[in-house]
Motif scaffolding. Structure first.
Motif, PDB file in Angstrom:
ATOM      1  N   THR A  33       5.177   3.253  -3.575  1.00 57.88           N
ATOM      2  CA  THR A  33       4.685   4.228  -4.557  1.00 57.88           C
ATOM      3  C   THR A  33       4.581   3.639  -5.964  1.00 57.88           C
ATOM      4  OG1 THR A  33       6.957   5.052  -4.837  1.00 57.88           O
ATOM      5  CG2 THR A  33       5.550   6.203  -3.256  1.00 57.88           C
ATOM      6  N   GLN A  74       0.823  -1.210   0.000  1.00 54.57           N
ATOM      7  CA  GLN A  74       0.000   0.000   0.000  1.00 54.57           C
ATOM      8  C   GLN A  74       0.858   1.261   0.000  1.00 54.57           C
ATOM      9  OE1 GLN A  74      -3.187   0.188   2.903  1.00 54.57           O
ATOM     10  NE2 GLN A  74      -3.362   2.404   2.702  1.00 54.57           N
ATOM     11  N   THR A  75       1.980   1.237   0.717  1.00 55.74           N
ATOM     12  CA  THR A  75       2.835   2.420   0.799  1.00 55.74           C
ATOM     13  C   THR A  75       3.942   2.430  -0.259  1.00 55.74           C
ATOM     14  OG1 THR A  75       4.160   1.305   2.519  1.00 55.74           O
ATOM     15  CG2 THR A  75       2.396   2.771   3.255  1.00 55.74           C
ATOM     16  N   ARG A 112      -0.321   3.050   8.212  1.00 51.24           N
ATOM     17  CA  ARG A 112       0.678   2.523   7.288  1.00 51.24           C
ATOM     18  C   ARG A 112       1.612   3.616   6.787  1.00 51.24           C
ATOM     19  NH1 ARG A 112      -2.987  -2.125   4.137  1.00 51.24           N
ATOM     20  NH2 ARG A 112      -3.118  -3.470   5.979  1.00 51.24           N
ATOM     21  N   ASN A 113       1.105   4.824   6.605  1.00 51.38           N
ATOM     22  CA  ASN A 113       1.973   5.933   6.205  1.00 51.38           C
ATOM     23  C   ASN A 113       2.964   6.272   7.314  1.00 51.38           C
ATOM     24  OD1 ASN A 113       0.792   6.168   3.711  1.00 51.38           O
ATOM     25  ND2 ASN A 113      -0.597   7.814   4.302  1.00 51.38           N
ATOM     26  N   GLU A 114       2.498   6.197   8.551  1.00 51.67           N
ATOM     27  CA  GLU A 114       3.381   6.470   9.683  1.00 51.67           C
ATOM     28  C   GLU A 114       4.490   5.412   9.757  1.00 51.67           C
ATOM     29  OE1 GLU A 114       3.180   7.039  14.573  1.00 51.67           O
ATOM     30  OE2 GLU A 114       1.363   6.622  13.422  1.00 51.67           O
ATOM     31  N   THR A 152      -4.800   3.795   6.496  1.00 49.04           N
ATOM     32  CA  THR A 152      -3.864   4.567   5.677  1.00 49.04           C
ATOM     33  C   THR A 152      -2.912   5.386   6.540  1.00 49.04           C
ATOM     34  OG1 THR A 152      -5.465   4.710   3.867  1.00 49.04           O
ATOM     35  CG2 THR A 152      -3.681   6.323   3.879  1.00 49.04           C
ATOM     36  N   ALA A 153      -3.446   6.012   7.577  1.00 49.67           N
ATOM     37  CA  ALA A 153      -2.608   6.814   8.467  1.00 49.67           C
ATOM     38  C   ALA A 153      -1.565   5.955   9.178  1.00 49.67           C
ATOM     39  CB  ALA A 153      -3.485   7.535   9.493  1.00 49.67           C
ATOM     40  N   ALA A 189       5.606   3.621   7.279  1.00 52.15           N
ATOM     41  CA  ALA A 189       6.490   3.807   6.137  1.00 52.15           C
ATOM     42  C   ALA A 189       7.480   4.942   6.385  1.00 52.15           C
ATOM     43  CB  ALA A 189       5.672   4.091   4.881  1.00 52.15           C
ATOM     44  N   ALA A 190       7.012   6.017   7.028  1.00 53.00           N
ATOM     45  CA  ALA A 190       7.896   7.145   7.328  1.00 53.00           C
ATOM     46  C   ALA A 190       8.983   6.731   8.321  1.00 53.00           C
ATOM     47  CB  ALA A 190       7.073   8.302   7.886  1.00 53.00           C
TER      48      ALA A 190
END
Length: 386
Positions: free
Chosen positions: A201, A198-199, A274-276, A271-272, A278-279
């Motif tokens: 790109t 998902q993360t 998984r984005n966290e 989403t939040a 990934a960061a």
């Protein structure tokens, strides 16, 4: 028109692949087999100047082993669990069970027969093949490597496969095929692969496609609203004690407006998270690169001098080769036009029903066996809850 079961040619090849792998695993458990594996690993690790355990762990983190060739953009397949099949090898519970791994491999193999380099699975990449050939799921092999006293445990094996699975997901590009009906919370698919895809790109949520339709046992509203690819890539349906759970059976009982709002909230939350994650991972990788750069800093002046000399020599060669400048290489052309990806299938979980004999003297037509329902508690010997 209803979705068709898994094609017979896929079924036949998957069963053959599973039984061939079972034979290799049996040899790995033998005294001769495990001795050969240990000797090979020690030789390979020594060549890298590493202990065996560290050598294996480094392999699982190396993207080179799971990166597609420069001239290909294959559809990467992922898998989890499997299905009962009478011709499949037996698992640890002495049940005939066919991992979705072999269905995915059969699909990829047939796709590559039609278009070379169009599909792949983790176990068919260089890194995946090497890790698979170690047979670290076999207790006999782990004991031969030193056993629990040296850190060679089944939990460690699972982490090795989870790590290389995440590395593989991070190197995927374009549409991916997920051979599962959904991701169980105990699986590597749910915990490592789907979040990474998902993360990633080069993939993203819109490119995650399940090769099997949602369970037919789910109510119509559940299949329509939370049986989509996007929902199955983010939600879970087996553990009410964990986040992002949806009960397939009671889902239709909720008010339509309320359940739609709840779903949107769930998607936003996933989403939040998984984005966290990934960061955080990106920051860790950046820190590791900084450390590596500092370690090689003393050798940089010499390296820069060598690079300058090589650049000057290359420029002189190019000028003398053509007045119009360097021509594009075959490799460059292939990078601009990579081999096409395979299209993702959509099947029912199960195989084509086969006729069975009726009682002697019966005049009724031959009955058919229904496709077996999946049992997520079962797994065969191998990566298990993939």
């Amino acid at each position: 028109m209803s979705t068709q079961p898994i094609p017979q040619d896929i079924e036949v090849l998957a069963v053959r692949l599973a039984n061939e792998e079972a034979e290799r695993a049996a040899f790995a458990r033998s005294a001769k087999g495990r001795r050969e594996i240990v000797q090979r690993l020690r030789t390979e690790a020594a060549a890298q100047g590493l202990p065996v355990k560290e050598y294996i762990e480094a392999l699982t983190k190396d993207p080179k082993g799971v990166t597609p060739p420069h001239d290909a953009a294959p559809t990467s397949a992922f898998w989890s669990f499997g299905i009962d099949h009478p011709d499949a090898p037996t698992n640890r519970w002495n049940e005939n069970f066919l991992d979705n791994r072999y269905i995915a491999e059969a699909w990829a193999s047939l796709q590559n027969d039609r278009q070379e380099g169009s599909a792949r699975t983790l176990e068919t990449t260089e890194g995946g093949r090497r890790l698979n050939a170690m047979y670290l799921w076999e207790a006999e092999v782990l004991n031969a490597l030193g056993g629990a006293d040296k850190g060679f445990t089944e939990d460690w094996t699972r982490e090795c496969w989870a790590t290389i699975s995440e590395t593989y997901a991070n190197e995927a590009k374009g549409p991916v095929a997920v051979f599962a009906q959904y991701a169980d919370t105990r699986s590597i698919l749910y915990n490592r692969e789907l979040p990474t895809l998902q993360t990633n790109t080069d993939v993203g949520l819109d490119n995650i496609h399940f090769a099997y339709e949602a369970p037919q046992t789910w109510p119509k509203e559940t299949r329509t609203e939370v049986g989509t690819d996007a929902a199955r890539a983010q939600l879970q349906y087996n553990d009410p004690t964990k986040a992002h759970y949806v009960d397939p059976k009671t889902y239709p009982d909720q008010d339509p407006t309320a359940r739609k709002a709840a779903l949107e909230s769930q998607f936003t939350s996933v989403t939040a998270e998984r984005n966290e994650r990934a960061a955080e991972k990106k920051a860790e990788q950046a820190a590791a690169k900084t450390t590596e750069a500092e370690q090689t800093e003393t050798a940089e002046p010499t390296r820069q001098t060598e690079q300058t000399e090589q650049t000057e020599q290359t420029e002189q060669t190019e000028e003398s080769t053509s007045d119009t400048g360097p021509r594009p290489t075959v490799e460059a052309k292939e990078q601009d036009n990579p081999k096409p990806s395979a299209s993702v299938p959509l099947w029912q979980l199960g195989f084509t029903p086969k006729p069975v004999a009726v009682d002697a003297g019966s005049s009724s037509p031959a009955a058919s066996t229904a496709p077996p329902a999946p049992d997520l508690q079962k797994q065969s010997t191998g990566p298990g809850l993939g």
